[in-house]
Scaffold this active site. Structure first.
Site, PDB file in Angstrom:
ATOM      1  N   SER A  70      70.014  16.066  24.394  1.00 15.59           N
ATOM      2  CA  SER A  70      71.350  16.722  24.261  1.00 15.59           C
ATOM      3  C   SER A  70      72.135  15.669  23.275  1.00 15.59           C
ATOM      4  CB  SER A  70      72.063  17.007  25.784  1.00 15.59           C
ATOM      5  OG  SER A  70      72.580  15.692  26.345  1.00 15.59           O
TER       6      SER A  70
ATOM      7  N   LYS B   2      77.464  12.115  27.115  1.00 18.13           N
ATOM      8  CA  LYS B   2      78.068  12.940  26.436  1.00 18.13           C
ATOM      9  C   LYS B   2      79.268  12.284  25.312  1.00 18.13           C
ATOM     10  CE  LYS B   2      76.031  16.644  28.196  1.00 18.13           C
ATOM     11  NZ  LYS B   2      74.733  17.175  27.801  1.00 18.13           N
TER      12      LYS B   2
END
Length: 233
Positions: free
Chosen positions: A59, A130
């Site tokens: 990701s 993230k």
């Protein structure tokens, strides 16, 4: 007392330990103390200062690759440091991205802690890495006429995006609540991030108090070693 009477008493005396055995015993005790001290020091460091984390998914490609071991600074925001847009953070997504984590039990917890201490396994099933796109009070929306994400009306320059990815295939327009963050992966087409949880409590945002720390560097593999630069917007 005759000489024959004294002989059994001499034979009954315990044998003296050999010097080699004493040295070996002291050496073993020393190594045990060193090993235990190392474990305690590592646990304290991981708990309060720096902690290695394993990157389990794509990701955050191409900033972070699957299998990278990164070092997270757990003091980055402890003494007045503010979370900024562009920071790459590790956070506990329990309650925002996932359900609250169940107790793994004593053995499971020990094994997970040991693996996480050296970056061989994730410390928790609810830990995520993230990039911070919006902080409390920001209005984050997608997208403008050129397909760019806007923060407070200003388009973001995102050089870290995975090659070929658009800033987002999902449209959104959200005001980030105070004390929360809007986060996204750099590999937007392969990232379950704030966009994925727009309909959940918190609207996909993550509480600041769930942030574990800021990713500072890639420690492994050696050919990818280097400091991680934040991209502040």
């Amino acid at each position: 007392m005759t000489e024959s009477d004294a002989q059994p008493q001499e034979r009954d005396r315990p044998a003296r330990p050999q010097k080699g055995w004493r040295r070996w015993s002291r050496s073993v005790r020393l190594w045990v103390v060193v090993a235990l001290s190392t474990v305690v020091l590592t646990m304290l460091t991981n708990a309060f200062v720096m902690q290695p984390f394993l990157i389990p998914s794509g990701s955050m490609e191409g900033t972070l690759q699957v299998g990278d071991r990164v070092v997270v600074n757990k003091l980055a925001y402890r003494f007045g440091g503010e979370i900024e847009r562009g920071d790459v953070i590790v956070f506990d997504g329990a309650g925002s991205f996932t359900a609250e984590q169940s107790d793994p039990g004593l053995l499971g917890g020990l094994l997970r802690t040991a693996g996480a201490a050296v970056g061989l396994s994730p410390s928790s099933d609810t830990d995520y890495v993230k990039r911070v796109i919006g902080v409390g009070g920001d209005r984050v929306r997608c997208c403008d006429s050129q397909g760019r994400i806007e923060v407070n009306g200003e388009p973001l320059d995102e050089p870290y995006l995975y090659p070929g990815d658009k800033p987002s295939n999902v449209t959104f327009d959200i005001r980030v609540p105070e004390g929360r963050l809007w986060v996204m992966g750099d590999h937007r087409s392969d990232s379950a991030d704030s966009r994925e949880y727009l309909g959940s409590p918190g609207g996909g945002t993550v509480p600041v108090d769930r942030v574990i720390g800021r990713v500072e560097l890639i420690g492994w593999p050696v050919d990818r070693w280097g400091w991680l630069r934040s991209a502040h917007g």
